[in-house]
Enzyme design. Structure first.
Site, mmCIF file in Angstrom:
data_model
loop_
_atom_site.group_PDB
_atom_site.id
_atom_site.type_symbol
_atom_site.label_atom_id
_atom_site.label_comp_id
_atom_site.label_asym_id
_atom_site.label_seq_id
_atom_site.Cartn_x
_atom_site.Cartn_y
_atom_site.Cartn_z
ATOM 1 C CD GLU A 145 6.088 8.040 37.655
ATOM 2 O OE1 GLU A 145 5.591 9.237 37.007
ATOM 3 O OE2 GLU A 145 7.051 7.930 38.074
ATOM 4 C CD GLU A 203 5.624 16.652 37.680
ATOM 5 O OE1 GLU A 203 6.979 16.582 37.535
ATOM 6 O OE2 GLU A 203 4.711 15.928 37.556
ATOM 7 C CD GLU A 304 9.342 15.356 40.508
ATOM 8 O OE1 GLU A 304 9.416 14.674 39.296
ATOM 9 O OE2 GLU A 304 8.176 15.811 41.028
ATOM 10 C CE1 TYR A 370 10.730 7.041 37.487
ATOM 11 C CE2 TYR A 370 12.790 8.118 37.550
ATOM 12 C CZ TYR A 370 11.526 7.948 37.199
ATOM 13 O OH TYR A 370 10.975 9.194 36.865
#
Length: 1030
Positions: A145, A203, A304, A370
């Protein structure tokens, strides 16, 4: 020791030879094959198993890598990194995963800068001090992000397919990967540092049809080679966004296999708008089976897992995310993972921090809280924090968990209980067994009663044995154990959950807990005579030479002493939150990292808000911690038999010690905080100046960058204008963008069609000469916007006119899907058309962003901190700026609350002193009034935008008509708590009638008496005249 050094040297020599063979200059089609490990300090079970028994070994000791995500770049105060590490260590975690943001370190291609707040060495030092192992994740792509997903803006003009084997892209990453790889390499455990794992890429799981070779082993090997060539010898671990098995070691091993295969999981997604919604079938019960299928030769690793959620512009705020990803979520989802044998576990995020200085992506706002266990202002009062302390401490106290084998989940429903409404995940060991119980419909809200039959060393036992029934609340999960070792004493079974246990001489202490209103039972083999020495509601029995303890959970603590030397504390969950174990062995080899040689004897302290460190030395106990009230202290295990002194934060405390149990009790006083005063921002007095002089008559833009590129190397959008107006083509990659379009009127002009792009929630305003034309107010759903504006009056033929366009660049898009090239979505003007017989080429354009673009001025705060507003280009956001004497400057009392009367931008600055109490952690935040009155002329919420600068650091971007953020924490270290502070606020009104901030105040958070110590200032380089500023 010499032998070990020689062996290590030999291993490193071998590593050097091997990595040299994998140099970046080697053939591009080279695909590495996983070979022998390059060191012998971080390893795992060598044989390939058909079970999930694998775990890491660090220095030949099995380790549950229990980690939380924490990004140093989101807290630009290096002296506070230890504070966060200590709070993570106090949870019982032994690891932290961190990203490195390439965009902050190579803002100009070929120029790498990792100094000041971007220097990782203090981060590594703080981790070692706290006893935290590190998983380093340098990318080069990180997502996270952040703007561009970590890609620097100059990649927008690279004519290459990003995250592929395209040589232009690969070579563009070389400098960064070599430099950051070498920095990380120095901090590896092989060099005495805390880094034990490194992740290449991030990822790398989905791709478009533009990348037919995906998943591309050649490209992935290139990234691995970069790390190895930089000196990385610890294991490489991957993180598939979902468990696809890409580059897994197998068997069978995939090409370019990493050493350890890992994957991610975000099972509830990011729907903070519906925080009570747990969709059917969202619980991942397939992780163990997939692990065995994809990478049975390595530990089951979730790199994660969901620790919270991001929240978009226009969202409902992180309070909603906190409700969605609640303690109930932690109990059900995390224990489900543990029940499937996950032994490397990282929670994203554990401390989120702040998207200061434009570093965030356009899908999120300044706060990166978050909904994590540690709040953005570093507060640890969330129940999520306490719940994770219970879970992590249990696993750290349970080495047998690492060798227990997860069973087939296909048979979980109804197993062991005979109740199809319940599911039990079993992990069976040679001696100790673990059972995770939950509802078969994981999202059930029912309270279900049950009994359970478990295998033990005394045969199958149906529990409870002393009558009554067990129960499971809706959206809850718990561990039951059998034949669990408590320092040489066999806990035959327990339905109560274990927090921890400790051994001190011939005494053992065990802490168990349950949920409110539950009944629990535990049995101790050969426990002997049991005496309830505190509390009530406890039933004692004897079954087959085992002492059975049954209790009803309440807020009243019960303590049972057994003849075998075991003392059992029976707690409710809320009371268990107050107990702390902080293992800091200070071992000459392993340092402060948790070590099973010392861990069983680490003291257990009952306290309150936070215990940071525990030291026992020469008959004394020394505690450091934080208090939010006067707190009773109790050292229930680990105190010297004849304790001579007890200190808390360096102050001696009177205490008593029970001569029979050795328990030490005392009181840690919370001293009333001395009064402090925060400035009233409405009356303090501000300098104000026009930060949009570009719309004034006779403004000189001769120093601006001409938009003269007739082409663009941007590969995602073809030009539809005669020259490129993409900001990154000219080196402007961050913050506000300004365009000036010069033309000669025909007299027939009536409208201007304009298409701009700035990312989610962006806005723009347009002027013709000094006359306001109109604005796009923005909205979270708009990534770009097209509109046709009516020009305000007839233009005079043959006269020179200028359009001035201000665009809010909200950051660059991420590039999550390989081949999508979304990071290259340009910022700025996409297209335009002026009526009145004009060709597009009739308008001659200039543009600017931050002063000098990629040759950015402020090396202290990095390449993203400032944008293109006039005041920013002049450096007037920096301490010492001469705003009082700047041209056109004036004074006003209330600054942005006085506002401006027309569309435009004002820049307000003020200076004030802070004299905050020493010894207290008191978070400070800027708070905008959350009001929607008065409405604007169209009956909507007034459209205006603000930026907040504190001592030069941009720590808030406020969009009043979109939200949701209206409170902006600013940490100590950015604020000078004991001196002068320079604060500036830009106010951009997008409406013809102007705007004013309803209210802006500086507010204090919880007053925490802290044992952390002084907080050093972030670098505070101030204003100097800027050469070439315009």
């Amino acid at each position: 020791m010499l032998f070990n050094q020689l062996v290590q040297a030999a291993l490193l020599s071998v590593a050097a030879v091997q990595t040299a063979a994998l140099a970046i200059g080697s053939p591009s089609n080279l695909v590495i094959k996983r070979g022998p490990l390059l060191q012998d300090i971080v390893t795992w079970d060598e044989k390939e198993l058909t079970t999930s028994q694998h775990s890491l070994f660090v220095r030949s000791e099995r380790v549950m890598f229990f980690s939380g995500e924490f990004h140093p770049f989101r807290l630009p105060v290096p002296s506070l990194w230890l504070d966060v590490f200590q709070k993570i260590k106090a949870l019982g975690y032994n690891g932290v995963s961190f990203y490195v943001d390439w965009a902050l370190l190579e803002g100009k291609p070929g120029v790498f800068n990792a100094s000041g707040v971007f220097d990782l060495e203090p981060f590594f030092d703080a981790a070692s001090t706290a006893g935290i192992y590190l998983l380093a994740r340098p990318g080069p792509y990180i997502n996270a992000e952040v703007s561009g997903g970590g890609f620097p803006g100059w990649l927008q003009r690279l004519p290459a397919l990003l995250r592929t084997r395209d040589p232009l892209y690969e070579h563009a990453t070389d400098l960064y990967m070599a430099e950051v790889g070498a920095i990380i390499a120095k901090a590896q455990i092989t060099n005495g540092g805390p880094v034990i794992l490194v992740q290449p890429e991030n990822e790398y799981t989905g791709a478009t049809s533009r990348v037919p070779e995906f998943p591309d082993a050649e490209y992935f090997a290139y990234v691995e080679n970069q790390l190895r060539s930089a000196g990385i010898v610890v294991p490489l671990i991957s993180n598939d966004a979902s468990p696809k098995g890409y580059f897994a070691p197998g068997p069978p091993a995939k090409p370019a296999a990493v050493d350890i295969y890992g994957y991610d999981g975000y099972p509830l997604g990011f729907d903070c708008a519906n925080p009570q919604t747990w969709p059917d079938n969202a619980l991942p019960t397939y992780y163990s089976a997939l692990h065995l299928n994809e990478s049975s030769s390595t530990p089951n690793s979730i790199v994660e897992f969901q620790g919270g959620s991001f929240d978009p512009w226009g969202g409902l705020g992180f309070a909603q995310c906190l409700e969605l990803l609640s303690p109930e979520f932690e109990r059900v989802f995390y224990k489900n993972n543990f029940g499937q044998g996950v032994h490397i576990f990282n929670l994203y995020m554990t401390y989120g921090g702040t998207n200061w200085g434009n570093l965030g992506h356009p899908g999120g706002y300044t706060s990166y809280d978050y909904g994590a266990v540690i709040a953005e202002d570093r507060d640890v009062a969330r129940e999520k924090y306490s719940e994770m302390k219970l879970e992590a401490n249990f696993l750290q106290a349970s080495p047998a968990f690492l060798t227990a084998i997860a069973q087939n989940e296909s048979y979980a429903n109804g197993s062991y209980t005979g109740n199809s409404a319940l599911a039990v995940s079993a992990l069976l060991g040679n001696v100790t067994n673990f059972f995770v119980i939950r509802h078969a419909a994981y999202n059930s809200l029912a309270n279900t009663e049950y009994s359970i039959t478990l295998p033990t060393s005394q045969g199958n036992i149906t529990i409870p044995q002393l009558g009554g029934t067990l129960s499971l609340w809706g959206r809850d999960s718990k561990f039951h154990v059998t034949d669990y070792d408590v320092g040489g004493i066999n806990l035959l079974y327990s339905t109560a959950e274990i927090f921890t246990w400790k051994r001190n001489g011939d005494k053992r202490v065990l802490i168990v807990y349950g949920g409110p209103g539950e009944e629990h039972e535990l049995a101790i083999s050969g426990g002997g005579q049991a005496t309830v020495v505190e509390g009530s509601g406890v039933q004692i029995g004897d079954k087959d030479s085992a002492t059975v303890i049954n209790y009803n959970v309440s807020s009243e603590r019960a303590v049972v002493e057994l003849g075998c030397g075991l003392t059992v504390y029976l707690l409710d969950r809320g009371s268990a939150y107050d107990y702390w174990v902080v293992d800091l062995p200070n071992d000459p080899v392993s340092g402060n990292h948790t070590n099973q040689t010392y861990f069983p004897s680490t003291p257990i302290v009952k306290a309150g808000y936070l215990i940071r460190t525990i030291e026992v030395a020469q008959g004394s106990i020394h505690l450091t911690g934080d208090l939010n009230s006067t707190t009773a202290l109790e050292i229930i295990s680990g105190a010297p038999a004849n304790t001579t002194a007890l200190t808390f934060n360096g102050a001696s405390l009177p205490f008593t010690q029970n001569p029979r149990t050795g328990v030490v009790t005392a009181t840690a006083p919370y001293a009333d905080c001395p009064p402090f005063t925060l400035p009233d921002l409405r009356t303090i007095g501000w300098n104000v100046l026009d930060s949009l002089p570009e719309i004034q008559p006779n403004y000189d833009d001769s120093l601006w960058t001409p938009a003269d590129l007739s082409y663009s190397n941007n590969t995602i959008r073809n030009l539809t204008t005669p020259v490129s107006l993409y900001a990154s083509d000219y080196g402007y990659n961050t913050g506000s963008l300004l365009y000036r379009g010069h033309f000669t009127a025909t007299g027939a002009e009536k409208t201007l069609y304009l298409s701009t792009q700035g990312g989610s929630a962006f806005g723009h305003s347009v002027w013709l000469n000094s006359t306001f034309v109109g604005s796009f107010y923005g909205g979270d759903k708009y990534l770009f916007y097209n509109d046709t504006y009516t020009l305000p009056s007839s233009l005079t033929a043959g006269q020179h006119y200028v359009f001035t366009i201000l665009i809010d660049n909200m950051g660059l898009d991420e590039d999550w899907t390989v081949g999508s090239e979304t990071m290259k979505n340009p910022r700025g003007v996409l297209d335009y058309s002026l009526s009145g017989g004009h060709a597009k080429s009739d308008i001659s354009w200039k543009l600017t962003g931050n002063l000098h673009g990629e040759d950015y001025e402020d090396k202290t705060r990095g390449p993203l901190n400032e944008g293109g507003l006039y005041a920013e280009r002049q450096g007037y956001h920096l301490p010492g700026a001469p705003t009082a004497s700047a041209q056109g400057s004036s004074r006003c009392a209330a600054g942005p609350m006085d506002g401006l009367a027309a569309a435009g931008v004002n820049f307000y600055s003020t200076t004030f002193e802070l004299d905050m109490p020493v010894g207290y952690d008191i978070p400070l935040s800027f708070a905008f009034a959350n009001v929607t009155e008065p409405v604007n002329t169209t009956g909507g919420v007034p459209a205006y935008r603000c930026q907040i600068y504190v001592n030069g650091w941009q720590f808030g971007k406020y969009v009043h008509n979109i939200g949701p953020q209206d409170v902006f924490p600013v940490p100590e270290g950015i604020f000078n708590y004991h001196g002068s502070n320079y604060v500036a606020v830009s106010l951009w009104s997008l409406e013809a009638g102007g705007a004013s901030v309803s209210d802006l105040s500086l507010v204090a958070g919880s007053v925490i008496q802290s044992g952390f110590g002084p907080v050093g200032l972030a670098p505070m380089t101030g204003w100097v005249p800027r050469q070439g500023a315009y």
